[in-house]
Every structure is written in structure tokens, then in C-alpha cells.
Design a protein around this motif. Structure first.
Motif, mmCIF file in Angstrom:
data_model
loop_
_atom_site.group_PDB
_atom_site.id
_atom_site.type_symbol
_atom_site.label_atom_id
_atom_site.label_comp_id
_atom_site.label_asym_id
_atom_site.label_seq_id
_atom_site.Cartn_x
_atom_site.Cartn_y
_atom_site.Cartn_z
ATOM 1 N N LEU A 171 -27.403 27.516 -21.501
ATOM 2 C CA LEU A 171 -27.944 28.824 -21.138
ATOM 3 C C LEU A 171 -27.724 29.867 -22.230
ATOM 4 C CD1 LEU A 171 -26.818 28.963 -17.387
ATOM 5 C CD2 LEU A 171 -29.048 28.282 -18.301
ATOM 6 N N VAL A 176 -29.629 25.550 -12.445
ATOM 7 C CA VAL A 176 -29.251 24.610 -13.507
ATOM 8 C C VAL A 176 -27.895 23.977 -13.195
ATOM 9 C CG1 VAL A 176 -28.561 24.433 -15.936
ATOM 10 C CG2 VAL A 176 -30.639 25.681 -15.319
ATOM 11 N N TYR A 218 -38.426 22.212 -21.208
ATOM 12 C CA TYR A 218 -37.302 22.371 -20.283
ATOM 13 C C TYR A 218 -36.801 21.017 -19.803
ATOM 14 C CZ TYR A 218 -36.832 27.407 -19.576
ATOM 15 O OH TYR A 218 -36.539 28.738 -19.740
ATOM 16 N N TYR A 242 -31.301 31.298 -13.335
ATOM 17 C CA TYR A 242 -31.056 30.159 -14.212
ATOM 18 C C TYR A 242 -29.712 29.497 -13.916
ATOM 19 C CZ TYR A 242 -34.981 31.716 -17.098
ATOM 20 O OH TYR A 242 -36.220 32.066 -17.546
#
Length: 258
Positions: A113, A131, A222, A127
Motif C-alpha cells: 500500500l 487488501v 492489481y 484499500y
């Protein structure tokens, strides 16, 4: 691009009918897993609806402390689940497994990140929470397989373990063959999946992003990064968990305590 097509309640009920296939097969072969399957599916449904409701507020608040606390709760639940599924003593190993999971999440989240995605706020809910959840889910599976393989092979090959100790091997050297087997069994499926991804299967994260309206190129980037991140985090967590478990499982003479 249009948004994702919603799934109606009636369609969801039809979707649940697919469970009749595995439940019938499990019942026919008397696996004893029918009850566990139905409970797991019920829990999954309830938990996902609750977390979906909760995430609406979590994303709105977007508080770093709340997000971090939520991930810590996820780590504790994942660690407890690993020990429960492997039937290892929770009192002896819960704290080491929690620490191993927490260290793995910290290392990978900060790198992914902070360095790869370059978020302005590392703990941004949109996020950080999803994640971390994906990473934890894969870490959980890898650790269950690794711990089962490690202790299972150790019990089966106890004579080999004591033979190595008797010939001057340290505890680390004597457990190295069992560590190797645990790593092979734990990561062979992941490596196989990664090798054919895109040819045999389209992964869920990429498919979800495309259905949500993202560009396929963005979704692919991604997915590639997430697969590498998940693989690395799972490997780190397995190594840390096995290392911690070994130190709690053996006495100073190398004798297994449980």
C-alpha cells in the motif's frame, strides 16, 4: 461502462441450491462434513452481510485507528481458526500465531500500500481493510495446510526425528525435513494456480474489478501485484508460524510436548 448487475433475493436462493451437489456427495460417502458445510455456508452468509453493512460505515468514518483495530480483530479470528482447524492447543500457540500473522500483515501492507500503490494515507479503509482481508484469507489456508503437514509428518516419522537428534543434529536441523514437506504441501497449489492464471482461470479480484467498471488493464495490474503480495505474505506467515510453533512445541531436549 454500466455498473455491476445486482443479484436479486430470488436469484440468491437459486444460487444456494448449488450446495445440494456437494452436500449430497459428502453425505453419500459419509464424510461427516455435511453439518460443517451447512454451518460454514450459513456463517459465511451472515458474516458477509454483517460486514457489508459494517463496511458502509467503516468507509465513511475512514479512521486509521478503527481500521487498524478491525484488522487486528481479523488477525485474532484467523489465528484462532487456524489452531481450531489443525486441532493444536490454542493456549500454547494462539499468541505466537497472532504475532506471526500481525508481522506478516505489517510487512506486506506497508510495502504494497505504501510503496507500490503509494497511498497518501496507509490506513485508508477502502484499500487497507479489503487488501488485509484477502491476504489474511490466503494466509489462513496456507497455515492450516502447513501446520497439518508439519505435525502430521513429524508424528509419522518420529523415529527419523529422534535419529537425527541422536546423531548430533540441532532441533532446527532435525525438523528441517518436516519444514520442507510443510512448505511443499502448502505452496504447491498456489504455485500451480499462479502458473496458469489467465489461461485456465480468471481470478476473482480481477473479475470483480472488471464487473465493477474498472479497465481490464488496471484490473490485471492489481491482480498481478495482489497475487505476488498474497504469495509472499503467506510464505512469511507460514515460516513465522512454524518457527514460533516449534519453540512452543518442544522442550530443551527436543521432545515434543503435545
Amino acid at each position: 461502462m454500466n455498473g455491476t448487475v445486482d443479484i436479486g433475493w430470488g436469484s440468491m436462493c437459486l444460487g444456494f441450491l448449488l450446495l445440494l451437489i456437494p452436500v449430497t456427495a459428502l453425505a453419500y460417502y459419509r464424510t461427516g462434513l455435511v453439518k460443517d458445510t451447512l454451518i460454514a455456508a450459513s456463517r459465511m452468509t451472515l458474516q458477509l452481510f454483517l460486514i457489508g453493512f459494517y463496511l458502509e460505515y467503516l468507509f465513511t468514518w475512514n479512521s486509521a485507528w478503527i481500521n487498524l483495530l478491525w484488522v487486528i480483530v481479523m488477525i485474532c479470528v484467523a489465528s484462532w481458526t487456524v489452531l481450531r482447524r489443525t486441532k493444536l492447543p490454542v493456549k500454547k500457540l494462539l499468541i505466537p500465531v497472532i504475532v506471526a500473522f500481525f508481522c506478516s500483515i505489517c510487512i506486506i501492507d506497508v510495502y504494497f500500500l505504501g510503496i507500490i500503490i503509494k497511498l497518501d494515507h496507509l490506513f485508508e479503509a477502502r484499500y487497507f481493510v479489503p487488501v488485509s482481508g484477502m491476504i489474511l484469507g490466503n494466509m489462513l489456508s496456507a497455515n492450516v495446510i502447513a501446520l497439518n503437514a508439519f505435525y502430521g509428518s513429524l508424528d509419522r516419522e518420529r523415529q527419523l526425528y529422534f535419529y537425527l537428534l541422536a546423531n548430533g543434529a540441532t532441533r532446527g536441523e532435525a525438523t528441517a525435513p518436516f519444514m520442507r514437506e510443510a512448505l511443499i504441501k502448502s505452496f504447491n497449489p498456489t504455485i500451480a494456480s499462479m502458473a496458469v492464471m489467465g489461461l485456465v482461470a480468471l481470478p476473482g479480484t480481477m473479475t470483480g474489478q472488471i464487473l465493477g467498471g474498472s479497465s481490464p488493464n488496471v484490473a490485471i495490474k492489481y491482480q498481478i501485484m495482489l497475487m505476488i503480495t498474497i504469495f509472499s505474505s503467506s510464505l512469511i506467515s507460514v515460516l513465522l508460524t512454524l518457527w514460533a510453533a516449534k519453540h512452543r512445541s518442544f522442550d530443551s531436549w527436543g521432545i515434543k510436548k503435545f
